[in-house]
Design an enzyme around this catalytic site. Structure first.
Site, PDB file in Angstrom:
ATOM      1  N   SER A   1       0.814  -1.210   0.000  1.00  0.00           N
ATOM      2  CA  SER A   1       0.000   0.000   0.000  1.00  0.00           C
ATOM      3  C   SER A   1       0.855   1.271   0.000  1.00  0.00           C
ATOM      4  O   SER A   1       1.616   1.503  -0.915  1.00  0.00           O
ATOM      5  CB  SER A   1      -0.952  -0.042   1.202  1.00  0.00           C
TER       6      SER A   1
ATOM      7  N   ASP B   1      -1.275   1.324  -3.810  1.00  0.00           N
ATOM      8  CA  ASP B   1      -2.215   0.320  -4.335  1.00  0.00           C
ATOM      9  C   ASP B   1      -3.594   0.899  -4.589  1.00  0.00           C
ATOM     10  O   ASP B   1      -4.542   0.164  -4.892  1.00  0.00           O
ATOM     11  CB  ASP B   1      -2.308  -0.890  -3.403  1.00  0.00           C
TER      12      ASP B   1
END
Length: 450
Positions: A104, A245
């Protein structure tokens, strides 16, 4: 021993904490556990595997695919797509399992693995614990034609982008809007531009050339400074910054000011309320949401259900109660009508649609709430697991909350994704917030320092 799974899957430094061997073992254990739980039925099970552009994602993807196939699971490789795209495609392709390889917003050396069950829903804590317990366990593996096969799916991105545009329920609803998109050199480098152009917006992209090493590097939702300058210099209506992400986004108004996740959530809550689509007239947020957000929702007769930090807990509340909107201050927003997890591009599209529909600037829309001064200090190199049980720390937090009364609050908690303790203080003034936050951070360092 610390739990392997955090609030958002298994994360760590790739090739140190998260090795190819561990990735393979996790995949095998997941197949074993879900098979025993009856998630696969009697047919050959299927899985979807996706990743963000990190260089380490290449070998981790290979390991995950190998582990699943060796356990008798047919694997569909999607390649580089956002985490919410993976969740959507698990449901769209009706696979039994989904795996997303991403850390992420973390720095490039990190990586992570998260699992989705059928329907694109994150696994429960119990299933994650079972996977951890089955790591390295011997069991009878399939042989011959019972092993899994691995294929690539080239049309996944187009399918996901079409879904995003369709969610707006109108042809070219963003016509006339100019938007700058910061893709963080991450997984949204294709999907964000395609979706916004498909919705009619005039789009400029920055940081949309991932090379495997530049993800989140001085860009994206954790470093929006370049985006702020780009919006102002190009006279754009707004800007959006995604993380690596693309499961979250922050916004920038036409004057270059940040519009954070709480403000985005407030704007979308009022929009859904106006359209009679805000289920139970409730929005779900976490305990880290700014007190100003809670006050703004109360002023508009919208109830706020607050959960522990982590999108999984927001989603649990939404699923359990049938709520349609929830999110975090970080910009992780879940619109359950269209997604099973936070989706930064989806959020950005609906925020932009609200700007066009109302004829107001993003700055005007964001003024629905006033953020209380807030300070967050991440205290590293400490034993974070003792943060909630150390008596001197809990006493100091209690004293600080008593000192602030109804004019502010303190939240002190271990991070679920990073090796730090987060100290968050809201107060009537920034000076007061900083003074209390520094005091508590020093207490954490003194009591929990390694």
């Amino acid at each position: 021993m610390a739990r392997l799974f955090g609030t958002d899957g298994v994360r760590g430094v790739a090739n140190v904490d998260l090795t190819a061997e561990l990735a393979l073992d996790l995949a095998v254990a997941a197949a074993h556990v879900l098979g025993e739980a009856g998630a696969f039925g009697r047919r050959q099970p299927t899985a979807l595997v996706a990743r963000d552009p990190r260089a380490s994602g290449e070998f981790l993807e290979a390991a995950v695919c190998a582990g699943l196939a060796s356990a008798g699971v047919d694997v569909m490789r999607i390649g580089v797509v956002p985490t919410p795209a993976a969740a959507f495609l698990v449901n769209e392709y009706r696979t039994d399992l989904g795996v997303m390889i991403s850390a992420s917003h973390n720095d490039m050396p990190d990586n992570g693995i998260k699992f989705f069950s059928r329907g694109g829903v994150k696994l429960s804590d119990d299933l994650e614990d079972a996977i951890e317990q089955h790591l390295g366990e011997h069991w009878q593996r399939p042989i011959g034609d019972k092993v899994g096969r691995i294929i690539s799916e080239p049309h996944a991105v187009d399918l996901y982008v079409a879904h995003l545009v369709k969610s707006l329920r109108k042809k070219k609803p963003l016509s006339g809007l100019t938007v700058v998109l910061d893709c963080a050199n991450g997984a949204s480098y294709q999907t964000a531009m395609l979706a916004f152009e498909g919705a009619g917006a005039a789009v400029t992209t920055i940081f949309a050339k991932p090379d495997g090493t530049n993800i989140n590097a001085g860009c994206g939702s954790t470093h929006p400074e370049t985006l702020q300058r780009a919006v102002v210099s190009s006279n754009a209506d707004m800007g959006l910054a995604f993380d690596g992400d693309a499961d979250r986004c922050l916004a920038v108004d036409h004057e270059g000011e940040i519009v954070d996740g709480d403000q985005v959530l407030a704007i979308l809550a009022l929009s859904l309320q106006e359209d009679h689509r805000l289920a139970s007239n409730t929005v779900v947020a976490t305990v880290m949401s700014n007190l100003g957000f809670v006050q703004a929702m109360k002023a508009n007769d919208i109830r706020v259900d607050q959960t522990k930090v982590g999108d999984r807990y927001v989603l649990e509340s939404m699923n359990a109660n049938g709520f349609s909107l929830g999110g975090e201050q970080s910009g992780h927003v879940i619109m359950s009508e269209f997604a099973t997890t936070g989706d930064g591009v989806l959020t950005g599209l609906h925020l932009a649609k609200r700007v066009v529909k109302t004829g107001k600037t993003l700055k005007e829309l964001a003024s629905v709430m006033t953020r209380l001064p807030q300070v967050v200090i991440n205290v590293g190199n400490v034993d974070k697991l003792r943060a909630g049980i150390d008596p001197e720390i809990t006493s100091a937090v209690s004293d600080a909350n008593h000192e602030l009364g109804e004019s502010g609050r303190v939240v002190l908690r271990p991070s679920g994704t990073e090796p730090v303790v987060r100290v968050m203080v809201e107060a009537p003034t920034m000076d007061k917030a900083e003074e209390i936050a520094q005091r508590l951070a020093e207490k954490v360092r003194t009591r929990l320092g390694r």
